[in-house]
Design a protein around this motif. Structure first.
Motif, PDB file in Angstrom:
ATOM      1  N   ASP B 211       0.831  -1.212   0.000  1.00 56.43           N
ATOM      2  CA  ASP B 211       0.000   0.000   0.000  1.00 56.43           C
ATOM      3  C   ASP B 211       0.861   1.255   0.000  1.00 56.43           C
ATOM      4  N   GLY B 212       1.993   1.154   0.662  1.00 57.20           N
ATOM      5  CA  GLY B 212       2.903   2.307   0.763  1.00 57.20           C
ATOM      6  C   GLY B 212       3.329   2.800  -0.611  1.00 57.20           C
ATOM      7  N   VAL B 213       3.686   1.865  -1.476  1.00 56.10           N
ATOM      8  CA  VAL B 213       4.108   2.250  -2.831  1.00 56.10           C
ATOM      9  C   VAL B 213       2.958   2.943  -3.562  1.00 56.10           C
ATOM     10  N   GLN B 214       1.747   2.426  -3.378  1.00 47.38           N
ATOM     11  CA  GLN B 214       0.589   2.996  -4.087  1.00 47.38           C
ATOM     12  C   GLN B 214       0.232   4.408  -3.595  1.00 47.38           C
ATOM     13  N   MET B 215       0.777   4.772  -2.461  1.00 51.44           N
ATOM     14  CA  MET B 215       0.457   6.100  -1.930  1.00 51.44           C
ATOM     15  C   MET B 215       1.428   7.186  -2.431  1.00 51.44           C
ATOM     16  N   VAL B 216       2.506   6.749  -3.091  1.00 54.85           N
ATOM     17  CA  VAL B 216       3.464   7.739  -3.625  1.00 54.85           C
ATOM     18  C   VAL B 216       2.759   8.528  -4.731  1.00 54.85           C
ATOM     19  N   LEU B 218       1.624  10.362  -7.982  1.00 58.54           N
ATOM     20  CA  LEU B 218       1.799  10.118  -9.420  1.00 58.54           C
ATOM     21  C   LEU B 218       2.206   8.673  -9.737  1.00 58.54           C
ATOM     22  N   ILE B 219       3.459   8.287  -9.404  1.00 58.87           N
ATOM     23  CA  ILE B 219       3.906   6.932  -9.746  1.00 58.87           C
ATOM     24  C   ILE B 219       3.044   5.910  -8.988  1.00 58.87           C
ATOM     25  N   GLY B 220       2.923   6.107  -7.695  1.00 56.91           N
ATOM     26  CA  GLY B 220       2.166   5.178  -6.862  1.00 56.91           C
ATOM     27  C   GLY B 220       0.695   5.150  -7.250  1.00 56.91           C
ATOM     28  N   TRP B 221       0.147   6.311  -7.546  1.00 60.63           N
ATOM     29  CA  TRP B 221      -1.269   6.378  -7.921  1.00 60.63           C
ATOM     30  C   TRP B 221      -1.506   5.610  -9.230  1.00 60.63           C
ATOM     31  N   TYR B 222      -0.526   5.686 -10.121  1.00 59.42           N
ATOM     32  CA  TYR B 222      -0.624   4.916 -11.368  1.00 59.42           C
ATOM     33  C   TYR B 222      -0.591   3.419 -11.039  1.00 59.42           C
ATOM     34  N   VAL B 223       0.312   3.046 -10.124  1.00 58.73           N
ATOM     35  CA  VAL B 223       0.422   1.641  -9.702  1.00 58.73           C
ATOM     36  C   VAL B 223      -0.904   1.193  -9.065  1.00 58.73           C
ATOM     37  N   ALA B 224      -1.541   2.107  -8.334  1.00 59.51           N
ATOM     38  CA  ALA B 224      -2.826   1.787  -7.695  1.00 59.51           C
ATOM     39  C   ALA B 224      -3.893   1.466  -8.751  1.00 59.51           C
ATOM     40  N   VAL B 225      -3.882   2.224  -9.841  1.00 55.71           N
ATOM     41  CA  VAL B 225      -4.843   1.952 -10.923  1.00 55.71           C
ATOM     42  C   VAL B 225      -4.600   0.547 -11.481  1.00 55.71           C
ATOM     43  N   LEU B 226      -3.328   0.192 -11.645  1.00 53.95           N
ATOM     44  CA  LEU B 226      -2.992  -1.150 -12.157  1.00 53.95           C
ATOM     45  C   LEU B 226      -3.520  -2.222 -11.204  1.00 53.95           C
ATOM     46  N   HIS B 227      -3.348  -1.985  -9.891  1.00 55.70           N
ATOM     47  CA  HIS B 227      -3.836  -2.948  -8.896  1.00 55.70           C
ATOM     48  C   HIS B 227      -5.356  -3.071  -8.962  1.00 55.70           C
ATOM     49  N   LEU B 228      -6.012  -1.939  -9.117  1.00 53.92           N
ATOM     50  CA  LEU B 228      -7.474  -1.933  -9.199  1.00 53.92           C
ATOM     51  C   LEU B 228      -7.948  -2.717 -10.431  1.00 53.92           C
ATOM     52  N   LEU B 229      -7.241  -2.503 -11.544  1.00 52.31           N
ATOM     53  CA  LEU B 229      -7.644  -3.149 -12.796  1.00 52.31           C
ATOM     54  C   LEU B 229      -7.391  -4.657 -12.789  1.00 52.31           C
ATOM     55  N   PHE B 230      -6.235  -5.043 -12.269  1.00 54.22           N
ATOM     56  CA  PHE B 230      -5.829  -6.443 -12.423  1.00 54.22           C
ATOM     57  C   PHE B 230      -6.065  -7.312 -11.186  1.00 54.22           C
ATOM     58  N   LEU B 231      -6.053  -6.687 -10.013  1.00 56.25           N
ATOM     59  CA  LEU B 231      -6.142  -7.497  -8.803  1.00 56.25           C
ATOM     60  C   LEU B 231      -7.415  -7.232  -7.993  1.00 56.25           C
ATOM     61  N   GLY B 232      -8.221  -6.328  -8.440  1.00 57.65           N
ATOM     62  CA  GLY B 232      -9.465  -6.050  -7.731  1.00 57.65           C
ATOM     63  C   GLY B 232      -9.336  -4.915  -6.742  1.00 57.65           C
ATOM     64  N   THR B 234      -9.285  -2.457  -3.480  1.00 63.23           N
ATOM     65  CA  THR B 234      -9.028  -2.364  -2.035  1.00 63.23           C
ATOM     66  C   THR B 234      -9.253  -0.902  -1.691  1.00 63.23           C
ATOM     67  N   ALA B 235      -9.384  -0.613  -0.416  1.00 61.31           N
ATOM     68  CA  ALA B 235      -9.629   0.786  -0.019  1.00 61.31           C
ATOM     69  C   ALA B 235      -8.517   1.682  -0.554  1.00 61.31           C
ATOM     70  N   VAL B 236      -7.278   1.210  -0.386  1.00 60.43           N
ATOM     71  CA  VAL B 236      -6.133   2.059  -0.788  1.00 60.43           C
ATOM     72  C   VAL B 236      -6.108   2.273  -2.294  1.00 60.43           C
ATOM     73  N   ASN B 237      -6.238   1.168  -3.065  1.00 61.23           N
ATOM     74  CA  ASN B 237      -6.090   1.382  -4.516  1.00 61.23           C
ATOM     75  C   ASN B 237      -7.268   2.158  -5.118  1.00 61.23           C
ATOM     76  N   VAL B 238      -8.445   2.067  -4.492  1.00 63.38           N
ATOM     77  CA  VAL B 238      -9.574   2.861  -5.000  1.00 63.38           C
ATOM     78  C   VAL B 238      -9.320   4.352  -4.744  1.00 63.38           C
ATOM     79  N   ILE B 239      -8.887   4.667  -3.508  1.00 59.82           N
ATOM     80  CA  ILE B 239      -8.628   6.085  -3.170  1.00 59.82           C
ATOM     81  C   ILE B 239      -7.509   6.641  -4.055  1.00 59.82           C
ATOM     82  N   CYS B 240      -6.441   5.843  -4.176  1.00 56.11           N
ATOM     83  CA  CYS B 240      -5.286   6.336  -4.961  1.00 56.11           C
ATOM     84  C   CYS B 240      -5.628   6.425  -6.453  1.00 56.11           C
TER      85      CYS B 240
END
Lengths: 296, 528
Positions: B211-216, B218-232, B234-240
């Motif tokens: 989750d820490g990486v996804q909170m960085v 720009l870069i982390g927020w982009y990673v969060a979108v990838l997590h949302l798309l491919f892994l479903g 979570t609270a963190v990846n939706v917010i990010c």
């Protein structure tokens, strides 16, 4: 009208243009003269908007970077570069669309015909010779019916027929009320064209001359007198040779100037003024090279 | 915009039409098709081996790419690089009434078409390699093409086109971007070492999915979108992911409002000039001119001893003396590295047996010569200079003196190549000397093949075709060398193998030199 006001440009610590000011009114042909490294290209590129600079450039009273100014301004660079994958005709069409010009197909064809490009119109940009590119570049500039046109060494690479055509075109533009500024080394080529001449050296305008005031004086002599350079082919000019030599000596030692030679009165006056005031040449020229004022 | 669409459309149409008339296009298409079909199989096997052939694995791989690509893009745009302009753009576009921002978007769009093609390949490849559900990859494709490109375009406008950012601010952006990469890597080390005291693969994966990486930003927020798309979700990846979308809106809004009068034209024109110069030199087969790097030239003098063709030799010597690294170039570096590599391979308990080291030395030498077959050096340049043809001397002398310095260069490089193996592997001096001689003859063959290729296929196949032809001829020379070496080995050991190889290669060299002289004469008469 083209107005250049207090234009300065620095490359690192080198000042390529230092408080350059001049004006070319409507319906006049201005010539920007100067030896290599004088700063002409810097001024030309600044006017064309290709460089960052201090000062102001106005085209028909509009700041040069504004869209309205660009729409009525045409530029022919010294080294033409074509789009590799556009044909000659497609270049013209692209420019027509980019400028929103209402030029008709017939006018385009007439232009191409004048510069003997009709049979080359389907050739791609990367298949053209330097001379052909120059012709296309000129045609693209003319297709928008510019009110102000800037030509940087336009004769280089052109064949005699195209040079003749270009000269004719320049005169037609002038007669239509357009403003033309030509930067060139080829003084012979612009002899019959010029209305106003600006002589540049070391980033400064050394002098500006109005044809009506200078009369029939040779452009070459004006140039050499003002820049302090020697005219090499001196044997060919007869009596003028002596005048020029005297002028040259006077330039080297302005304080010793005792008489004004007919051929370079303006330049000499300027030199004497400088010697008298102790100012640097460029300072005396700052912001005062308005063509409307004629010679110095 | 209408004019730019016309420019892009017409250019593309003419380019395709022209390419279809060239036989080399079809060769390229076959090669590309082969790679497109072959690579996924190899990549899948590789990811299966390291247990990354899953959506989680793919997300981790994409995250690593994001760590690098996003900051590097920021750096490029902050430095007013990363967009391709040609001299024709400076001529026609910059002085035109087309808005400076539109011109920026046009330059950016030049990479979009390639990007679109790459994305299609990536989507299909990822479905196969990582077994991701197709609808998720389709969503990802749409996200990349629409949202990611919009954000990148907006950032590009803000950084490249900005007239408020000074040199100092731009340097700061560069430093922060690189700092961000450093920070993410450092965090990876600290996290992994903190967990188990060593860097384990599963710890690295856990870090990349954290989750820490996804909170960085720009870069982390982009990673969060990838997590949302491919892994479903979570609270963190939706917010990010929402933060990412918010950033897109904000950046686009700021880019639209930003004032841009075209001050960047100066940098873009400089780039266009450099870029076209590099393209011209590449078309000539030269690699010495690098984009954005000026070649440093020192002061030197030379005394010309001799007339005619000898002047070419002395002029080249003068050029080398002015050069920063004298006669040492990329070939020197490669020779040294190859020598070290052979020494490493053949030394130690697990290395190849010492008796094979001389053979490996010969093999590596042939390989290095082969992979640099396209590097033409001074001789390539001489062929482009009219003076080489105009000098009043006979073709053989001109050919000889124009290539002499490169033979000297090959001798020096050959000595450097065997230096480390002689010290580390104790290769006999006689074998080392024969290796050097073989290296010189190989390099000489390569040089003269260039002339033959130029005359034989230069006008028919173009530069790339010519390089393939060179490679083919050099392959034959190497094959002959291998046959000679095998014969020598069968008859009496390694030194005889070298001698037979040397004799055979020298014979080939004499033949090539003769053909090359004739070809050079032909070029000379054609040019004049």
């Amino acid at each position: 009208m083209l107005e250049v006001m207090d234009l300065s440009k620095k490359y690192g610590k080198v000042r390529a243009a230092d408080h350059v000011s001049f004006t070319v009114p409507d319906g006049r042909v201005g010539i920007l003269l100067g030896p290599n490294g004088a700063g002409k290209s810097t001024v030309i590129k600044s006017i064309a908007g290709l460089l960052r600079f201090e000062g102001q450039v106005r085209i028909q009273g509009i700041p040069s970077r504004e869209k309205a100014a660009r729409k009525i301004f045409a530029y022919v660079p010294e080294m033409p570069s074509m789009y590799d994958m556009l044909t000659v005709r497609e270049h013209m069409e692209f420019i027509r669309r980019a400028y929103g010009a209402e030029t008709t197909d017939q006018e385009v064809e007439e232009l191409l015909a004048r510069f003997e490009l009709l049979d080359k119109q389907e050739k791609l940009g990367n298949e053209l010779s330097k001379g052909m590119m120059q012709k296309v570049s000129i045609c693209c500039a003319l297709v928008i019916h510019p009110q102000v046109i800037l030509l940087d060494e336009p004769m280089v690479g052109l064949d005699p027929a195209a040079i003749k055509e270009l000269k004719q075109m320049v005169l037609e533009l002038r007669d239509r009320g357009a403003t033309v500024l030509i930067s060139t080394h080829m003084l012979e080529m612009v002899k019959e064209l010029w209305d106003i001449t600006f002589v540049m050296n070391q980033g400064h305008i050394l002098g500006s001359y109005n044809r009506e005031q200078v009369g029939d004086e040779d452009l070459e002599e004006l140039f050499f007198a003002v820049t302090g350079q020697e005219k090499k082919d001196q044997t060919a000019v007869g009596q003028e040779k002596e005048d020029l030599t005297v002028t040259g000596q006077e330039k080297k030692d302005p304080a010793a100037a005792g008489q004004e030679q007919n051929g370079s009165a303006a330049a000499e006056r300027e030199q004497k003024d400088l010697a008298a005031t102790g100012q640097e040449k460029q300072d005396s020229e700052k912001g005062s090279s308005n063509a409307g004022e004629g010679g110095q | 915009m209408h004019a730019l669409l016309y420019l892009t459309g017409r250019s593309l149409k003419n380019r395709i039409r022209k390419a279809l008339h060239k036989p080399v296009t079809y060769i390229y298409l076959v090669i590309i098709l082969f790679y497109l079909l072959a690579v996924p199989f190899g990549v899948r096997a590789m990811f299966e081996d390291i247990k990354l052939d899953s959506p989680e694995g793919m997300t981790a791989v994409f995250t690593v790419f994001a760590f690098w690509v996003i900051p590097v893009n920021l750096v490029a745009y902050a430095r007013r690089k990363g967009l391709i302009y040609r001299r024709s753009d400076a001529h026609f576009l910059f002085p035109s009434p087309i808005g400076p921002k539109t011109i920026l978007l046009y330059a950016h769009s030049k990479t979009l078409l390639t990007g679109l093609f790459m994305n299609i390949v990536l989507v299909l490849g990822c479905i196969y390699v990582f077994q991701v559900e197709p609808w998720r990859m389709l969503l990802y494709f749409l996200f990349t093409v629409v949202v990611e490109n919009t954000l990148e375009g907006g950032i590009m406008l803000l950084l490249y086109g900005s007239e408020r950012l000074g040199e100092r601010e731009r340097k700061w952006i560069v430093a922060v971007s690189y700092g961000l990469i450093g920070l993410l890597v450092l965090l990876a080390f600290v996290t992994c070492l903190g967990k188990s005291g060593s860097i384990r693969f599963e710890d690295v994966l856990a870090y990349l999915h954290s989750d820490g990486v996804q909170m960085v930003p720009l870069i982390g927020w982009y990673v969060a979108v990838l997590h949302l798309l491919f892994l479903g979700p979570t609270a963190v990846n939706v917010i990010c992911s929402l933060l990412y979308l918010g950033t897109v809106v904000l950046v686009v809004w700021a880019a639209i409002r930003m004032k841009c009068t075209g001050e960047y034209f100066e940098d873009a024109e400089k780039f266009a000039d450099d870029y076209d110069t590099v393209l011209e030199t590449r078309r000539q087969g030269r690699t010495d001119v690098q984009l954005g790097r000026k070649k440093k030239v020192g002061k030197a003098s030379i005394t010309y001893r001799g007339k005619g063709a000898k002047a070419i030799f002395y002029r080249q010597l003068l050029e080398y003396k002015k050069s920063r690294f004298f006669i040492f170039d990329i070939n020197t570096l490669c020779a040294l590295i190859a020598g070290c590599f052979v020494s490493f391979l053949c030394s130690g308990e697990e290395g190849f047996a010492a008796e094979n080291s001389s053979l490996i030395l010969a093999g590596a030498m042939a390989y290095v010569t082969l992979i640099f077959s396209a590097y033409q050096g001074k001789w390539g340049k001489e062929l482009l200079t009219p003076y080489t043809f105009l000098i009043p001397d006979n073709p053989f002398r001109k050919l000889w003196y124009a290539t002499l310095m490169q033979h000297v260069q090959a001798l020096v490089n050959g000595c450097l190549y065997v230096l480390v193996p002689v010290i580390v592997l104790h290769i006999p001096l006689s074998t080392a000397a024969l290796t050097v001689l073989c290296y010189v003859v190989f390099c000489a063959c390569k040089l003269y093949i260039l002339t033959v290729a130029e005359v034989a296929v230069g006008n028919v196949l173009g530069n790339v075709g010519k390089q393939f032809f060179q490679l083919f001829l050099l392959g034959i020379v190497i094959l002959l060398g291998v046959l000679g070496a095998a014969l020598g080995m069968a008859l009496g050991g390694i030194n005889l193998a070298y001698v037979v190889m040397l004799v055979l290669l020298s014979l080939v060299l004499v033949i090539l030199l003769t053909i090359s002289t004739l070809c050079f004469y032909r070029m000379e008469t054609l040019k004049s």
